[in-house]
Design a protein around this motif. Structure first.
Motif, PDB file in Angstrom:
ATOM      1  N   LYS A  23       0.783  -1.231   0.000  1.00 45.27           N
ATOM      2  CA  LYS A  23       0.000   0.000   0.000  1.00 45.27           C
ATOM      3  C   LYS A  23       0.818   1.285   0.000  1.00 45.27           C
ATOM      4  CE  LYS A  23      -4.271  -1.687   2.060  1.00 45.27           C
ATOM      5  NZ  LYS A  23      -5.366  -1.326   2.983  1.00 45.27           N
ATOM      6  N   GLY A  24       2.139   1.173   0.182  1.00 44.05           N
ATOM      7  CA  GLY A  24       2.941   2.375   0.330  1.00 44.05           C
ATOM      8  C   GLY A  24       2.792   2.957   1.726  1.00 44.05           C
ATOM      9  N   TYR A  25       3.605   3.954   2.014  1.00 45.96           N
ATOM     10  CA  TYR A  25       3.599   4.510   3.372  1.00 45.96           C
ATOM     11  C   TYR A  25       2.276   5.199   3.698  1.00 45.96           C
ATOM     12  CZ  TYR A  25       4.817   7.351   7.412  1.00 45.96           C
ATOM     13  OH  TYR A  25       4.829   7.934   8.657  1.00 45.96           O
ATOM     14  N   HIS A 100       1.589  -8.358  -3.346  1.00 47.79           N
ATOM     15  CA  HIS A 100       2.287  -7.075  -3.178  1.00 47.79           C
ATOM     16  C   HIS A 100       3.410  -6.953  -4.203  1.00 47.79           C
ATOM     17  CE1 HIS A 100       3.965  -9.892  -0.123  1.00 47.79           C
ATOM     18  NE2 HIS A 100       5.132  -9.416  -0.488  1.00 47.79           N
ATOM     19  N   PRO A 101       3.028  -6.787  -5.481  1.00 48.57           N
ATOM     20  CA  PRO A 101       4.037  -6.633  -6.530  1.00 48.57           C
ATOM     21  C   PRO A 101       4.744  -5.283  -6.434  1.00 48.57           C
ATOM     22  CG  PRO A 101       1.864  -6.194  -7.426  1.00 48.57           C
ATOM     23  CD  PRO A 101       1.659  -6.670  -6.012  1.00 48.57           C
ATOM     24  N   GLY A 102       5.804  -5.142  -7.199  1.00 51.76           N
ATOM     25  CA  GLY A 102       6.539  -3.888  -7.203  1.00 51.76           C
ATOM     26  C   GLY A 102       7.600  -3.863  -6.121  1.00 51.76           C
ATOM     27  N   CYS A 103       8.014  -2.665  -5.748  1.00 53.46           N
ATOM     28  CA  CYS A 103       9.141  -2.458  -4.843  1.00 53.46           C
ATOM     29  C   CYS A 103       8.714  -1.593  -3.665  1.00 53.46           C
ATOM     30  CB  CYS A 103      10.278  -1.769  -5.615  1.00 53.46           C
ATOM     31  SG  CYS A 103      11.617  -1.129  -4.609  1.00 53.46           S
ATOM     32  N   LEU A 104       9.099  -1.983  -2.463  1.00 53.12           N
ATOM     33  CA  LEU A 104       8.755  -1.190  -1.282  1.00 53.12           C
ATOM     34  C   LEU A 104       9.300   0.227  -1.390  1.00 53.12           C
ATOM     35  CD1 LEU A 104       7.654  -0.948   1.639  1.00 53.12           C
ATOM     36  CD2 LEU A 104       9.889  -1.745   2.427  1.00 53.12           C
ATOM     37  N   HIS A 165      13.594   0.982 -11.462  1.00 54.14           N
ATOM     38  CA  HIS A 165      12.416   1.699 -10.956  1.00 54.14           C
ATOM     39  C   HIS A 165      11.239   1.531 -11.911  1.00 54.14           C
ATOM     40  CE1 HIS A 165      15.278   4.557  -8.576  1.00 54.14           C
ATOM     41  NE2 HIS A 165      15.189   3.365  -8.060  1.00 54.14           N
ATOM     42  N   GLY A 166      11.528   1.601 -13.211  1.00 51.86           N
ATOM     43  CA  GLY A 166      10.464   1.386 -14.181  1.00 51.86           C
ATOM     44  C   GLY A 166       9.896  -0.021 -14.099  1.00 51.86           C
ATOM     45  N   ALA A 171       5.561  -3.552 -12.828  1.00 51.98           N
ATOM     46  CA  ALA A 171       5.128  -4.756 -12.112  1.00 51.98           C
ATOM     47  C   ALA A 171       3.900  -4.451 -11.269  1.00 51.98           C
ATOM     48  CB  ALA A 171       6.263  -5.285 -11.236  1.00 51.98           C
ATOM     49  N   LYS A 172       3.912  -3.306 -10.618  1.00 50.25           N
ATOM     50  CA  LYS A 172       2.761  -2.888  -9.812  1.00 50.25           C
ATOM     51  C   LYS A 172       1.527  -2.710 -10.694  1.00 50.25           C
ATOM     52  CE  LYS A 172       0.999  -1.288  -5.876  1.00 50.25           C
ATOM     53  NZ  LYS A 172       0.825  -2.154  -4.683  1.00 50.25           N
TER      54      LYS A 172
END
Length: 203
Positions: A23-25, A100-104, A165-166, A171-172
């Motif tokens: 969900k992000g911060y 939870h795909p992507g990067c924290l 980053h891309g 991925a998200k």
């Protein structure tokens, strides 16, 4: 004698890490954190501090548990192998967990409220540290002749970071692992070759 904690700190930190990752911060509420942790808010913050402190500990946990491929990459013999290892491992990590795909370090951190500015700055510093390590590695590759003299290690480091980053963003957004692997290979196809690259450098 003090009271024993009634929960496992490591398991709780792993649980809240996954929530922040998804969900992000700012997208993560106190209710999300307490539900994931399975403990009440006072106990959670007694153990870890406030939400910002908890996120910082989750970020350190993320670095420790999931980003070991970066120091591994820095030990590889050629700059191209370094870049390839990072890009392909980033694809794997960013697509490994469907919930939870992507990067924290990217999810939910590109913009935020004034209150979240310290966290945004912490994530910028987190990413900058990784880029600095890459730049130093590529400077050594240039000195060794693995990269051409015209190569710009700072730009190459920024390029690798921009592609990772891309990959995280896409991925998200639901891009498949196969597509992201193709993106990584497309990026590597433009990698500059030096005059003394060891055999196997193209792998």
């Amino acid at each position: 004698m003090g009271r024993h904690r009634e929960f496992d700190l490591e398991k709780v930190l792993d649980a809240v890490l996954c929530v922040f990752w998804r969900k992000g911060y700012e997208g993560t509420s106190y209710a999300d954190l307490t539900e994931a942790a399975g403990v009440e808010r006072p106990a959670l913050y007694s153990a870890f501090g406030n939400k910002e402190a908890l996120f910082r500990q989750a970020l350190a946990r993320y670095d420790e548990r999931y980003l070991g491929y970066i120091p591994e990459a820095l030990q590889l013999p050629t700059a191209r192998q370094v870049a390839a290892h990072i890009l392909h491992k980033a694809v794997d990590l960013n697509t490994r967990y469907p919930d939870h795909p992507g990067c924290l370090g990217i999810n939910g951190a590109l913009a935020g409220s004034d209150e979240a500015e310290p966290v945004r700055r912490a994530l910028i510093d987190f990413r900058a540290a990784g880029q600095a390590q890459l730049r130093e590695r590529f400077e050594r590759a240039k000195d060794e002749g693995d990269l051409p003299q015209a190569a710009k290690p700072d730009a190459l480091a920024a390029f690798v970071m921009a592609v990772t980053h891309g990959i995280a963003v896409q991925a998200k957004a639901g891009f498949s692992r196969d597509m992201l692997e193709a993106v990584a290979e497309q990026a590597l196809s433009a990698w500059p070759a030096g005059s003394s690259a060891p055999s196997g450098a193209s792998s």
